[in-house]
Design a protein around this motif. Structure first.
Motif, short mmCIF file in Angstrom:
data_model
loop_
_atom_site.label_atom_id
_atom_site.label_comp_id
_atom_site.label_asym_id
_atom_site.label_seq_id
_atom_site.Cartn_x
_atom_site.Cartn_y
_atom_site.Cartn_z
N PHE A 51 0.89 -1.15 0.00
CA PHE A 51 0.00 0.00 0.00
C PHE A 51 0.93 1.21 0.00
CE2 PHE A 51 -2.28 -3.41 2.07
CZ PHE A 51 -3.55 -3.34 1.51
N GLY A 52 1.09 1.84 -1.15
CA GLY A 52 2.07 2.92 -1.24
C GLY A 52 3.45 2.37 -0.96
N ASP A 53 4.16 2.98 0.00
CA ASP A 53 5.50 2.52 0.36
C ASP A 53 5.49 1.43 1.43
OD1 ASP A 53 6.64 4.31 -1.40
OD2 ASP A 53 6.87 5.88 0.11
N ALA A 54 4.33 1.12 1.98
CA ALA A 54 4.23 0.10 3.02
C ALA A 54 4.10 -1.28 2.36
CB ALA A 54 3.04 0.37 3.92
N ARG A 55 5.13 -2.08 2.51
CA ARG A 55 5.18 -3.42 1.91
C ARG A 55 5.19 -4.44 3.04
NH1 ARG A 55 8.66 -5.28 -3.21
NH2 ARG A 55 9.20 -7.37 -2.51
N VAL A 56 4.26 -5.41 2.97
CA VAL A 56 4.14 -6.41 4.03
C VAL A 56 4.10 -7.81 3.44
CG1 VAL A 56 2.99 -4.86 5.65
CG2 VAL A 56 1.62 -6.27 4.13
N GLY A 57 4.47 -8.77 4.27
CA GLY A 57 4.44 -10.16 3.87
C GLY A 57 3.02 -10.65 3.66
N PHE A 58 2.89 -11.62 2.75
CA PHE A 58 1.60 -12.21 2.39
C PHE A 58 1.88 -13.68 2.11
CE2 PHE A 58 -1.83 -13.47 -0.34
CZ PHE A 58 -2.91 -12.65 -0.04
N THR A 59 1.20 -14.57 2.82
CA THR A 59 1.40 -16.01 2.64
C THR A 59 0.05 -16.71 2.50
OG1 THR A 59 3.42 -15.94 3.97
CG2 THR A 59 2.41 -18.10 3.62
N VAL A 60 -0.13 -17.43 1.42
CA VAL A 60 -1.37 -18.17 1.19
C VAL A 60 -1.41 -19.37 2.14
CG1 VAL A 60 -2.70 -19.52 -0.49
CG2 VAL A 60 -1.46 -17.46 -1.23
N VAL A 61 -2.54 -19.52 2.83
CA VAL A 61 -2.75 -20.66 3.72
C VAL A 61 -3.50 -21.75 2.98
CG1 VAL A 61 -3.82 -21.45 5.88
CG2 VAL A 61 -2.69 -19.20 5.78
N ASP A 62 -4.66 -21.42 2.41
CA ASP A 62 -5.47 -22.38 1.66
C ASP A 62 -5.98 -21.73 0.38
OD1 ASP A 62 -5.68 -24.88 3.16
OD2 ASP A 62 -6.74 -23.70 4.67
N ALA A 63 -6.04 -22.52 -0.68
CA ALA A 63 -6.62 -22.08 -1.94
C ALA A 63 -7.42 -23.26 -2.48
CB ALA A 63 -5.54 -21.66 -2.93
N ILE A 64 -8.73 -23.24 -2.24
CA ILE A 64 -9.62 -24.34 -2.63
C ILE A 64 -10.70 -23.76 -3.54
CG2 ILE A 64 -11.11 -26.20 -1.81
CD1 ILE A 64 -9.65 -25.88 0.95
N LEU A 68 -12.88 -21.51 -1.04
CA LEU A 68 -12.18 -20.92 0.09
C LEU A 68 -10.80 -20.41 -0.34
CD1 LEU A 68 -12.23 -21.67 3.65
CD2 LEU A 68 -10.01 -22.17 2.67
N PHE A 69 -10.48 -19.22 0.13
CA PHE A 69 -9.13 -18.68 -0.03
C PHE A 69 -8.76 -18.02 1.29
CE2 PHE A 69 -6.10 -15.28 -1.26
CZ PHE A 69 -5.10 -16.11 -1.78
N SER A 70 -7.61 -18.40 1.84
CA SER A 70 -7.18 -17.79 3.10
C SER A 70 -5.69 -17.47 3.02
CB SER A 70 -7.47 -18.71 4.29
OG SER A 70 -6.75 -19.91 4.20
N PHE A 71 -5.33 -16.45 3.80
CA PHE A 71 -3.94 -16.01 3.80
C PHE A 71 -3.59 -15.35 5.12
CE2 PHE A 71 -6.52 -12.61 2.00
CZ PHE A 71 -6.11 -11.48 2.70
N ARG A 72 -2.30 -15.29 5.39
CA ARG A 72 -1.76 -14.53 6.51
C ARG A 72 -1.05 -13.33 5.93
NH1 ARG A 72 -2.10 -15.91 11.43
NH2 ARG A 72 -2.87 -17.95 11.98
N TRP A 73 -1.18 -12.19 6.62
CA TRP A 73 -0.53 -10.99 6.11
C TRP A 73 -0.08 -10.09 7.25
CZ3 TRP A 73 -2.85 -5.83 5.02
CH2 TRP A 73 -4.06 -5.63 5.69
N THR A 74 0.74 -9.15 6.92
CA THR A 74 1.34 -8.13 7.80
C THR A 74 2.57 -8.63 8.54
OG1 THR A 74 -0.03 -8.39 9.78
CG2 THR A 74 -0.84 -6.86 8.07
N HIS A 75 3.01 -9.86 8.31
CA HIS A 75 4.28 -10.28 8.89
C HIS A 75 5.41 -9.64 8.10
CE1 HIS A 75 2.91 -13.16 5.87
NE2 HIS A 75 4.17 -13.49 5.64
N ALA A 76 6.56 -9.52 8.72
CA ALA A 76 7.70 -8.92 8.04
C ALA A 76 8.07 -9.77 6.83
CB ALA A 76 8.88 -8.79 8.99
#
Length: 148
Positions: A51-64, A68-76
């Motif tokens: 988001f602009g200059d703010a870059r955060v981690g994004f990891t897919v948990v499930d993709a069915i 269903l689609f789930s993910f974890r985000w905001t980790h470094a």
């Protein structure tokens, strides 16, 4: 207020397949949510969103697809996403007679180890964010459905 789980539900006049594509594929996700998105759409797929200059981690948990689609985000970036360093977002898709019911839940506010003031502030920020971005999904789905 508990600030443990944020929940939203919207109806989208598109098939579950189209909605799944819109909430999971970085090409479409960029149309309604972050400025940039780069990750593989597969369980364990790691990348980032920005988001602009703010870059955060994004990891897919499930993709069915198309349920269903789930993910974890905001980790470094570069960190493994865990319950203690990221938020978990789950999109559940259910067909209806006129399209798709999309349920979104986000958890992880209490698991970060923050004090109550920080939890409340983060929760309020995410409420505001999702209330802004989720209503953009139907237009993106209409456009994505038309281009298929």
């Amino acid at each position: 207020m508990d600030h443990g789980t944020l929940e939203r539900e919207i109806h989208i006049d598109a098939t579950p397949d189209t909605v799944f594509n819109v909430v999971s594929n970085p090409e479409h996700v960029r149309d309604w949510w972050p400025d940039e998105a780069d990750y593989p759409v597969e369980p364990g797929g790691a990348g980032h969103i920005s988001f602009g200059d703010a870059r955060v981690g994004f990891t897919v948990v499930d993709a069915i697809p198309p349920k269903l689609f789930s993910f974890r985000w905001t980790h470094a970036e570069g960190e493994t996403a865990t319950e203690g360093n990221s938020f978990l977002v789950v999109f559940e898709l259910e067909p209806t007679a006129t399209g798709t019911r999309l349920r979104m839940t986000e958890t992880g506010f209490r698991e970060r180890g923050w004090d109550e003031a920080k939890i409340a502030a983060e929760y309020a920020d995410h409420v505001s964010g999702w209330d802004h971005f989720l209503p953009r999904i139907p237009a993106t789905a209409a456009k994505a459905g038309a281009t298929r």
